[in-house]
Enzyme design. Structure first.
Site, PDB file in Angstrom:
ATOM      1  N   LEU A 151       2.234   0.388  -4.889  1.00  9.82           N
ATOM      2  CA  LEU A 151       2.694   0.973  -6.145  1.00  9.82           C
ATOM      3  C   LEU A 151       3.520   2.227  -5.887  1.00  9.82           C
ATOM      4  O   LEU A 151       4.439   2.537  -6.652  1.00  9.82           O
ATOM      5  CB  LEU A 151       1.502   1.310  -7.045  1.00  9.82           C
ATOM      6  CG  LEU A 151       1.868   1.804  -8.445  1.00  9.82           C
ATOM      7  CD1 LEU A 151       2.672   0.755  -9.205  1.00  9.82           C
ATOM      8  CD2 LEU A 151       0.629   2.186  -9.237  1.00  9.82           C
ATOM      9  N   TYR A 152       3.204   2.947  -4.824  1.00 10.71           N
ATOM     10  CA  TYR A 152       4.024   4.116  -4.463  1.00 10.71           C
ATOM     11  C   TYR A 152       5.475   3.691  -4.264  1.00 10.71           C
ATOM     12  O   TYR A 152       6.394   4.274  -4.859  1.00 10.71           O
ATOM     13  CB  TYR A 152       3.483   4.771  -3.198  1.00 10.71           C
ATOM     14  CG  TYR A 152       4.409   5.801  -2.606  1.00 10.71           C
ATOM     15  CD1 TYR A 152       4.734   6.957  -3.308  1.00 10.71           C
ATOM     16  CD2 TYR A 152       4.971   5.619  -1.332  1.00 10.71           C
ATOM     17  CE1 TYR A 152       5.592   7.906  -2.775  1.00 10.71           C
ATOM     18  CE2 TYR A 152       5.825   6.559  -0.794  1.00 10.71           C
ATOM     19  CZ  TYR A 152       6.129   7.699  -1.511  1.00 10.71           C
ATOM     20  OH  TYR A 152       6.990   8.632  -0.978  1.00 10.71           O
ATOM     21  N   ALA A 153       5.698   2.674  -3.447  1.00 12.40           N
ATOM     22  CA  ALA A 153       7.054   2.199  -3.204  1.00 12.40           C
ATOM     23  C   ALA A 153       7.689   1.671  -4.491  1.00 12.40           C
ATOM     24  O   ALA A 153       8.864   1.924  -4.772  1.00 12.40           O
ATOM     25  CB  ALA A 153       7.045   1.119  -2.127  1.00 12.40           C
TER      26      ALA A 153
END
Length: 337
Positions: A151-153
């Site tokens: 989810l960060y990416a």
């Protein structure tokens, strides 16, 4: 020049603000002082910046539109550098909402401010994590990056996409720059170098994921800052379109928007990285070999061609030199860590 920088109590934001202040620019720094890691380290960074009369700190969350807007309008910046974010690949598995709030909602707030103020250049900090498990190396900005593994990416890719739409709709000159494993003095405690040095000095084991078969394209902090400053002077437009080598420029035909890698293109194996730290510290690590963690990628490898074509600059600091600089800082900083 007047700069508005989000994330000045963070690792990269601190170094960028300090360099700009040393060069005589005005900087308003905006930071939420979240407790993702040791607040004493963040406070120490801001305290160091406060020694410059041209630095104005503002404490607030990116999601707080009213506080963010008031700070930015008072700053009347010519350039906005958006560095603040919820960082960390693995933490996104534990607290995904923090990434939606900060990296998507917060970044949209920054885009709206840049549009309203009419800055000459908006700069958005993105990440090499966007490339996911891309099998093609080195990673080029023109590669497809539609399969993020965390989810960060995904949140950073979302920010980039929003940035492109604002560049198109409002002719807002915007550069998204993708970092590759930045390290150096004042670094984050959740990064491998910080954790490895702390553990080795205390004779604790270090955890080596992927059985040590991973590699990373490390970028020393001073090299990163130099690249950002050079890019800041190049708001995307036809006057600085890269024609040679052909096919490498990401300048959008729909608006003044560009994506640029900041990395040297010299990946280092994880075990070679550990051996470098061992050499600098003069002691062996106690190694605990572990499988790859969920969300990790096997390697990162930047193509620096576009950055070099635009700025005539490429990160060159040797890993051993950068690690030594970090260790020297760490030993002095232990009092507030």
């Amino acid at each position: 020049m007047r700069y508005f920088i989000t994330g000045t109590a963070g690792f990269i934001g601190y170094h960028l603000a300090r360099r700009l202040l040393e060069e005589g620019h005005e900087v308003v720094g905006y930071d939420g002082m979240t407790a993702y890691y040791n607040l004493k380290l963040k406070e120490a960074r801001h305290a160091a910046l406060a020694q410059f009369p041209a630095f104005t700190p503002v404490i607030g969350m990116l999601e707080d539109r009213d506080v963010l807007s008031a700070a930015a309008r008072r700053a009347a910046p010519e350039i906005i550098v958006h560095l603040a974010a919820q960082a960390g690949v693995r933490y996104s598995l534990e607290n995904p909402k923090a990434y939606v709030d900060s990296n998507l909602v917060g970044s949209w707030n920054v885009l709206e401010l840049a549009r309203e103020i009419g800055v000459r250049h908006l700069m958005l900090a993105s990440t090499s994590s966007i490339y996911g498990a891309n099998p093609d190396i080195p990673f080029r900005e023109t590669d497809r990056a539609e399969e993020p593994l965390t989810l960060y990416a995904a949140s950073k890719k979302g920010m980039e996409t929003m940035g492109h739409s604002y560049a198109h709709l409002y002719r807002l000159p915007t550069t998204s720059f993708r970092f590759f494993t930045v390290y150096g003095p004042w670094g984050r405690p959740d990064m491998a170098l910080f954790k490895f040095v702390a553990a080795m000095l205390e004779d604790r084991p270090i955890e080596i994921y992927g059985e040590g078969r991973m590699s990373r394209d490390f970028t020393y902090i001073d090299d990163l800052i130099e690249a950002i400053i050079r890019l800041a002077a190049l708001p995307p437009d036809e006057s600085n379109r890269v024609k040679a080598p052909p096919g490498i420029d990401t300048l959008s035909p729909q608006g003044p928007y560009r994506v640029v890698n900041i990395g040297g293109g010299n990946p280092v194996g994880l075990l070679d990285f550990v051996e470098t730290i061992e050499h600098v510290l003069g002691k062996p690590a106690i190694r605990r070999m572990l499988p790859m963690q969920q969300g990790d990628v096997p390697r990162t490898f930047a193509s620096p061609e576009l950055m070099v074509a635009l700025t005539r600059y490429r990160p060159t600091t040797p890993l051993a030199q950068g690690v030594r600089a970090f260790v020297e800082w760490y030993l002095e900083a232990c009092a507030y860590l």
